[in-house]
Enzyme design. Structure first.
Site, mmCIF file in Angstrom:
data_model
loop_
_atom_site.group_PDB
_atom_site.id
_atom_site.type_symbol
_atom_site.label_atom_id
_atom_site.label_comp_id
_atom_site.label_asym_id
_atom_site.label_seq_id
_atom_site.Cartn_x
_atom_site.Cartn_y
_atom_site.Cartn_z
ATOM 1 N N HIS A 64 -47.038 26.550 75.130
ATOM 2 C CA HIS A 64 -47.472 27.307 76.293
ATOM 3 C C HIS A 64 -47.371 26.363 77.480
ATOM 4 C CE1 HIS A 64 -50.825 29.717 78.525
ATOM 5 N NE2 HIS A 64 -49.608 29.963 78.985
ATOM 6 N N ASP A 65 -46.629 26.760 78.518
ATOM 7 C CA ASP A 65 -46.382 25.832 79.618
ATOM 8 C C ASP A 65 -47.665 25.329 80.254
ATOM 9 O OD1 ASP A 65 -46.965 28.276 80.830
ATOM 10 O OD2 ASP A 65 -45.047 28.431 81.879
ATOM 11 N N THR A 66 -48.725 26.147 80.242
ATOM 12 C CA THR A 66 -49.996 25.677 80.800
ATOM 13 C C THR A 66 -50.603 24.571 79.946
ATOM 14 O OG1 THR A 66 -50.368 27.900 81.657
ATOM 15 C CG2 THR A 66 -52.232 26.402 81.697
ATOM 16 N N THR B 126 -46.052 30.775 89.575
ATOM 17 C CA THR B 126 -46.135 32.230 89.650
ATOM 18 C C THR B 126 -47.576 32.681 89.421
ATOM 19 O OG1 THR B 126 -43.850 32.451 88.903
ATOM 20 C CG2 THR B 126 -45.266 34.377 88.656
ATOM 21 N N GLY C 273 -45.870 23.835 90.850
ATOM 22 C CA GLY C 273 -45.071 24.106 92.037
ATOM 23 C C GLY C 273 -45.869 24.184 93.314
ATOM 24 N N ASN D 2 -57.157 33.344 84.818
ATOM 25 C CA ASN D 2 -55.828 33.665 85.343
ATOM 26 C C ASN D 2 -55.962 34.291 86.723
ATOM 27 O OD1 ASN D 2 -53.465 33.428 83.228
ATOM 28 N ND2 ASN D 2 -55.284 34.024 82.099
ATOM 29 N N ARG E 169 -35.430 25.472 83.194
ATOM 30 C CA ARG E 169 -34.825 24.201 83.525
ATOM 31 C C ARG E 169 -34.838 23.312 82.291
ATOM 32 N NH1 ARG E 169 -39.596 25.254 84.925
ATOM 33 N NH2 ARG E 169 -38.796 26.533 86.615
#
Length: 482
Positions: A236-238, A259, A402, A296, A19
């Site tokens: 890194h999105d995290t 995810t 999410g 994780n 996005r």
């Protein structure tokens, strides 16, 4: 546009979609809107599972066109995967997907040279079958790697195509298992012993560093007026998501949901003990000298794959059915590698329940409840283990991403952890991306100040723990008896 408020484009790439978001930021304003969303569909070809990175780049261009004029662009995405470029700068094939099976047996090859304990002590990165180090080990004899002159992690690859500049952003580099988290630079000794050429990597960048400007061809393609800078963010999105945790103190845990679930603490220094390695915690780098100490967990992938197997039924209906199903009747280990690959997820969950002597969920609602209970239980274990291993108090759990849309998961997490859960923001990675850009371009304030802006401007929901902790303890014991 209001005086003092500027717009920034956040390219946020997830494992199933990408996005382009536009954030409007000022001294007391923070708004986020979606400009364009596009699918991220991996492709299985004869040689294995690959990312369609050209389609992703096309989605980024379409998103920048839809975003309109912005002060800067930043890119974040998933970790560990990379593209290889030849001497002319051309991409040597589609990047390999981290769920590809090529790394089977790679860890044993690495540990034969650098034992697992020594590797963890040097890099602080947990064992995962898809770590970049293991991917490079598996690719050692490949023609592509032999002809490669440059390796760029996925967000850095897209940034390179936008600007012509090359760099390796630090928070993402720290996931490769080739960075020393104490020095925050390459683990040269480890790489040399394992035959990894660190010259393949572009120079390291910090979040907030300039990463070039949009090329003239990109300006023409998107209709933007130059110059438009690209700013390195927590790529890194995290890392971007943790930067957007709306914490008001230090005694918090976070769970970045999507995810994957990434559950842990924000620390000032890594935890490199053997006990930490055995618990499979990782030390990834964050903003402003911080360490993301986390585990994780397979995350909503389990439910996403069940939905796919069931023909994509309405999620709201599944959650309503799960809400009426008996709680904690059956649970599975949401960190088990048995759930990593795609396909036949309901059957694999049933097999895990059967193997552990638990009732096999029969309906879609029961399977969904099993997944959500299992995720909440995994969150409980991760938060408790992180507190113990880091000797760090936790008063509240911040759940971002999410999963904040899933009220049942949020409440179950509060129940399981025995701590209040503050849910929000949902688009945490994009907000963290935008805030780092804004700070690099003049918005004053440290990480605490950025979080204060989030707290004042973003909708948050608080969940109070309820029920009997003994039931969660008993469910945990069932997994431990496996």
């Amino acid at each position: 546009m209001s005086a003092g408020v500027r717009s920034y484009a956040a390219v946020d790439l997830g494992a199933s979609s990408g996005r382009v978001m536009v954030g409007r930021v000022g001294a007391d304003a923070l708004e986020l809107g979606e400009a364009h969303r596009f699918p991220n569909r991996p492709v299985r070809v004869p040689e294995g599972l690959r990312w369609d990175v050209l389609a992703l780049y096309g989605g980024v261009l379409d998103g920048l066109r839809a975003a309109g004029q912005v002060a800067s662009v930043g890119i974040d995405g998933w970790a560990v995967d990379y593209g290889l470029l030849d001497a002319d700068g051309a991409l040597l094939g589609n990047p390999v997907h981290y769920r590809d099976a090529r790394t089977e047996g790679a860890a044993e090859k690495v540990w034969a040279t650098v034992p697992a304990g020594e590797l963890y002590g040097a890099t602080g990165i947990q064992y995962a079958p898809f770590n970049t180090l293991l991917q490079l080990t598996a690719a050692r004899s490949s023609r592509q790697l032999a002809h490669a002159e440059r390796l760029l992690l996925i967000p850095d690859l897209l940034s390179h195509w936008l600007t012509g500049e090359q760099g390796t952003e630090l928070t993402n580099a720290s996931t490769t298992q080739l960075i020393d988290p104490r020095t925050r630079t390459w683990a040269y000794g480890i790489a040399e012993r394992l035959g990894i050429d660190l010259g393949l990597f572009a120079p390291l960048r910090q979040p907030g560093d300039p990463a070039g400007v949009l090329r003239p061809e990109v300006l023409e393609e998107t209709g933007l007026a130059g110059p438009v800078p690209v700013t390195a963010v927590g790529s890194h999105d995290t890392a971007s998501a943790v930067a957007a945790v709306p914490a008001t103190g230090r005694n918090f845990a976070y769970i970045c949901t999507g995810t994957w679930s990434l559950a842990g603490l924000e620390l000032a220094a890594p935890v490199l003990t053997e006990e930490s390695r055995a618990a499979n915690f990782t030390n990834e780098l964050g903003l402003d000298g911080t360490v993301r100490y986390l585990r994780n967990i397979m995350g909503l992938w389990l439910l996403q794959e069940c939905q796919r197997a069931w023909g994509e039924p309405d999620l709201g209906l599944l959650l309503r059915e799960a809400g009426t199903a008996p709680g904690l009747r059956s649970v599975v280990d949401a960190g088990d590698e048995a759930f990593l690959a795609p396909g036949r997820m309901p059957q694999r969950i049933a097999a895990a329940c059967r193997a552990s002597g638990q009732p096999v969920p029969g309906t879609r609602g029961e399977v969904t409840r099993c997944v959500l209970d299992s995720l909440a239980l995994a969150h409980r274990r991760a938060v408790a283990d992180a507190r113990r291993l880091a000797d760090h108090p936790v008063d509240v759990v911040h759940l971002v991403g999410g999963g904040t849309r899933n009220a049942l998961l949020c409440q179950l997490t509060a129940d399981a952890c025995g701590l209040p859960v503050v849910a929000g923001p949902t688009e945490a990675a994009a907000l963290g991306n935008v805030l780092v850009q804004a700070r690099a371009h003049g918005l004053a304030g440290d990480l605490a100040a950025l979080r204060g802006l989030l707290t004042r401007t973003q909708p948050l929901t608080r969940y109070t723990p309820r029920g009997d902790d003994a039931r969660w303890h008993a469910a945990e014991a069932r997994l431990d008896r496996k």
